[in-house]
Design an enzyme around this catalytic site. Structure first.
Site, mmCIF file in Angstrom:
data_model
loop_
_atom_site.group_PDB
_atom_site.id
_atom_site.type_symbol
_atom_site.label_atom_id
_atom_site.label_comp_id
_atom_site.label_asym_id
_atom_site.label_seq_id
_atom_site.Cartn_x
_atom_site.Cartn_y
_atom_site.Cartn_z
ATOM 1 N N ARG A 81 0.806 -1.213 0.000
ATOM 2 C CA ARG A 81 0.000 0.000 0.000
ATOM 3 C C ARG A 81 0.846 1.272 0.000
ATOM 4 O O ARG A 81 0.469 2.272 -0.602
ATOM 5 C CB ARG A 81 -0.927 0.018 1.219
ATOM 6 C CG ARG A 81 -2.082 -0.959 1.131
ATOM 7 C CD ARG A 81 -3.031 -0.809 2.314
ATOM 8 N NE ARG A 81 -4.103 -1.788 2.242
ATOM 9 C CZ ARG A 81 -5.218 -1.629 1.541
ATOM 10 N NH1 ARG A 81 -5.400 -0.505 0.847
ATOM 11 N NH2 ARG A 81 -6.146 -2.564 1.527
ATOM 12 N N CYS A 155 -5.664 11.908 -21.092
ATOM 13 C CA CYS A 155 -5.853 11.415 -22.453
ATOM 14 C C CYS A 155 -6.421 12.514 -23.344
ATOM 15 O O CYS A 155 -6.041 12.636 -24.519
ATOM 16 C CB CYS A 155 -6.765 10.190 -22.454
ATOM 17 S SG CYS A 155 -8.367 10.450 -21.641
ATOM 18 N N GLY A 214 -10.677 19.388 -16.900
ATOM 19 C CA GLY A 214 -9.629 20.405 -16.915
ATOM 20 C C GLY A 214 -8.708 20.265 -18.103
ATOM 21 O O GLY A 214 -7.675 20.938 -18.180
ATOM 22 N N ARG A 236 -19.956 12.640 -21.139
ATOM 23 C CA ARG A 236 -19.706 11.202 -21.069
ATOM 24 C C ARG A 236 -20.860 10.473 -21.763
ATOM 25 O O ARG A 236 -22.032 10.755 -21.506
ATOM 26 C CB ARG A 236 -19.582 10.753 -19.615
ATOM 27 C CG ARG A 236 -18.379 11.349 -18.871
ATOM 28 C CD ARG A 236 -17.066 10.817 -19.432
ATOM 29 N NE ARG A 236 -15.913 11.312 -18.691
ATOM 30 C CZ ARG A 236 -15.278 10.618 -17.737
ATOM 31 N NH1 ARG A 236 -15.711 9.414 -17.390
ATOM 32 N NH2 ARG A 236 -14.222 11.130 -17.127
#
Length: 336
Positions: A81, A155, A214, A236
């Protein structure tokens, strides 16, 4: 010099980085030496081999004790972790690809440096404290040897910036607004469930969902001369992969469809070859699935009215970005 890479977080981007490395014929002098993920190794191996979006991996993946075997290569598998406790120094890791979505500031991602890694690339927009935000092909030349934690942007920024760069250089971009028609991702929900963003609380499979991004503003981090000139939002949509950037901008002078298309065709065949593709066919989103380019300009959709210009570009929001993670890792490791 072989660059030793570790992947932290083995979700959509982590797995696709590994697949892109092998499916690309190891085109870079990279060795993936470790994967850190809290998930079961056998399950992660299965998800590498079989993928709903990108199909079956054209190679062999198996679990060998505390490691994966990928086409015969042994890749250490860890489940820690705290990144600071990972054995990056022992493994000689040059670059960590931070793909969990959790450690997106320099402060948090620097835990990998305390674990012994030399450099870190965050697979998401980074905080203001990162050493650089990079869109490969647009501004990777700014990387310096002293940079330790950088962001590979998003992306969508990786699709938008290669469009904007040649257009701004040739026409001048006064200001602009972008919409990304974006496939749903794992930060959305299958059925309605509580979310602070009331639109994101709704089923990803049933609606077009406007939400913030953003990505347009982040172009200013990559091209400082455009800081504050671009903004936008996302819609979306109920598709599993591939997205479309729609950019409208005011040019500094009147232009034509032919000139705009010519500028982007020259860039796609020249300085941005392999990053920016050029399309003239009447295609739809599925036709760009598994395309390694950051951005595929669609010349059939260009509109111009004097100084007002609209351009569109397709992008595989998983595969293109994952290929750029590899490119950026090499650029970061070799920065002088």
């Amino acid at each position: 010099m072989t660059i030793k890479v570790a992947i932290n977080g083995y979700g959509r981007i982590g797995r696709n980085v590994l697949r892109a490395h092998y499916e690309g014929g190891k085109r870079h002098d990279i060795e993936i030496v470790a994967i850190n993920d809290l998930g079961n190794a056998a399950t992660n191996a299965h998800l590498t081999q079989y993928d709903t979006v990108h199909g079956r991996f054209p190679g062999e993946v198996s679990v060998d004790g505390d490691a994966f075997r990928v086409n015969g290569d042994r890749i250490r598998v860890l489940a820690q972790r705290n990144p600071a406790e990972l054995p990056w120094g022992e493994l000689g890791v040059d670059v960590v690809m931070e793909c969990t979505g959790l450690f997106t500031s320099k402060e948090k991602a620097s835990a990998h440096l305390r674990g012994g890694a030399k450099k870190v690339i965050i697979s998401a927009p980074g905080g203001k404290d990162v050493d650089a935000t990079i869109v490969y092909g647009v501004n990777h030349g700014v990387l310096k040897a002293t940079d330790t934690v950088i962001s590979n942007a998003s992306c969508t920024t990786n699709c938008l910036a290669p469009l904007v760069k040649p257009l701004h250089e040739k026409l001048g971009l006064v200001n602009g607004l972008m919409t990304t028609v974006h496939s749903y991702t794992n930060d959305q929900v299958l059925t309605d469930v509580y979310h602070e963003d009331l639109r994101r609380a709704r089923s990803a499979t049933m609606s077009m969902i406007p939400t913030k991004t953003g990505a347009a503003a982040a172009v200013g981090l990559v091209m400082p001369e455009l800081d504050g000139r671009l903004d936008g939002f996302a819609v979306r949509v109920p598709t599993i992969n591939v997205s479309l950037v729609d950019l409208s901008f005011v040019a500094a002078r009147p232009t034509t469809v032919e000139e705009v298309n010519g500028i982007l065709k020259a860039a796609a065949e020249g300085e941005l070859k392999g990053i920016l593709d050029y399309n003239t066919a009447p295609l739809v989103s599925v036709d760009f699935n598994h395309n390694p380019a950051s951005s595929t300009f669609d010349a059939t959709l260009t509109k111009v009215n004097g100084t007002l210009v609209k351009v569109s570009a397709w992008y595989d929001n998983e595969w293109g970005f994952s290929n750029r993670m590899l490119d950026t890792a090499v650029a970061l490791a070799h920065a002088r």
